[in-house]
Design a protein around this motif. Structure first.
Motif, PDB file in Angstrom:
ATOM      1  N   VAL A 100       1.244  -0.297   4.194  1.00 12.66           N
ATOM      2  CA  VAL A 100       1.565   0.375   2.935  1.00 12.66           C
ATOM      3  C   VAL A 100       2.714  -0.382   2.279  1.00 12.66           C
ATOM      4  O   VAL A 100       3.662  -0.797   2.952  1.00 12.66           O
ATOM      5  CB  VAL A 100       1.895   1.875   3.125  1.00 12.66           C
ATOM      6  CG1 VAL A 100       3.144   2.090   3.940  1.00 12.66           C
ATOM      7  CG2 VAL A 100       2.000   2.591   1.796  1.00 12.66           C
ATOM      8  N   VAL A 105       3.787   8.773   0.363  1.00 12.19           N
ATOM      9  CA  VAL A 105       3.017   8.885   1.601  1.00 12.19           C
ATOM     10  C   VAL A 105       3.249  10.283   2.153  1.00 12.19           C
ATOM     11  O   VAL A 105       4.349  10.833   2.039  1.00 12.19           O
ATOM     12  CB  VAL A 105       3.439   7.814   2.629  1.00 12.19           C
ATOM     13  CG1 VAL A 105       2.691   7.979   3.938  1.00 12.19           C
ATOM     14  CG2 VAL A 105       3.232   6.412   2.063  1.00 12.19           C
ATOM     15  N   ASP A 127      -1.785   7.610   2.566  1.00 13.38           N
ATOM     16  CA  ASP A 127      -1.165   6.982   1.397  1.00 13.38           C
ATOM     17  C   ASP A 127      -1.616   7.657   0.101  1.00 13.38           C
ATOM     18  O   ASP A 127      -2.425   8.594   0.116  1.00 13.38           O
ATOM     19  CB  ASP A 127      -1.400   5.473   1.382  1.00 13.38           C
ATOM     20  CG  ASP A 127      -2.841   5.054   1.153  1.00 13.38           C
ATOM     21  OD1 ASP A 127      -3.694   5.898   0.763  1.00 13.38           O
ATOM     22  OD2 ASP A 127      -3.138   3.862   1.358  1.00 13.38           O
TER      23      ASP A 127
END
Length: 159
Positions: A100, A105, A127
């Motif tokens: 990520v 998140v 995510d």
């Protein structure tokens, strides 16, 4: 007059809000743009933002961020079932499934088993696109630390 069920619900609700205050009061959590929500017994949700300040050299979030958020989500899900003692992480296994780079998140925690001395909980990271980026399972045990002895747990406001 209230029935026992509503007293149990209000007691559980008070414990859940106190756990949220405890999270907010921990000095380490001031380093992260994150917020904990206890959704009910055995369930937690942590929303946090990933930015460049937590990148490793290849330009994505360092694994310590995955661990921190997965551990916290699982820990707080488990600690909803322990109303008297602070739990300690004794082991944690995690799997990275996708890097990520930035954005919001969500860490979702869920208690799996144990109610006396040892608790098992799992968590996952999702995510902003809805993809799972990590997953973990932790084992937690009761400590000798009374939750009622921790200022963040008992105060009405986060420190």
């Amino acid at each position: 007059m209230t029935d026992a069920g509503s007293h149990d619900r209000s007691s559980a609700e008070a414990h859940h809000r106190a756990l949220e205050r405890l999270y907010a009061s921990a000095p380490v959590n001031a380093k992260f743009a994150s917020k904990l929500e206890i959704l009910g017994e055995g369930r937690s949700r942590l929303v946090f933002t990933v930015g460049e300040d937590v990148y490793h050299a290849a330009g994505a979030a360092h694994g310590t961020i995955y661990f921190k958020m997965l551990d916290d989500a699982a820990f707080y899900a488990a600690n909803t079932l322990a109303t008297d003692r602070f739990l300690l992480t004794t082991s944690f296994n995690l799997h990275f499934t996708k890097p990520v780079r930035s954005g919001e998140v969500v860490a979702e925690g869920r208690w799996v088993s144990g109610r006396r001395r040892v608790f098992v909980a799992e968590s996952r990271l999702v995510d902003a696109e809805g993809d799972e980026i990590g997953r973990g399972t932790g084992t937690f045990m009761r400590s000798r630390i009374a939750l009622s002895s921790l200022p963040g747990y008992v105060s009405g406001e986060p420190d």
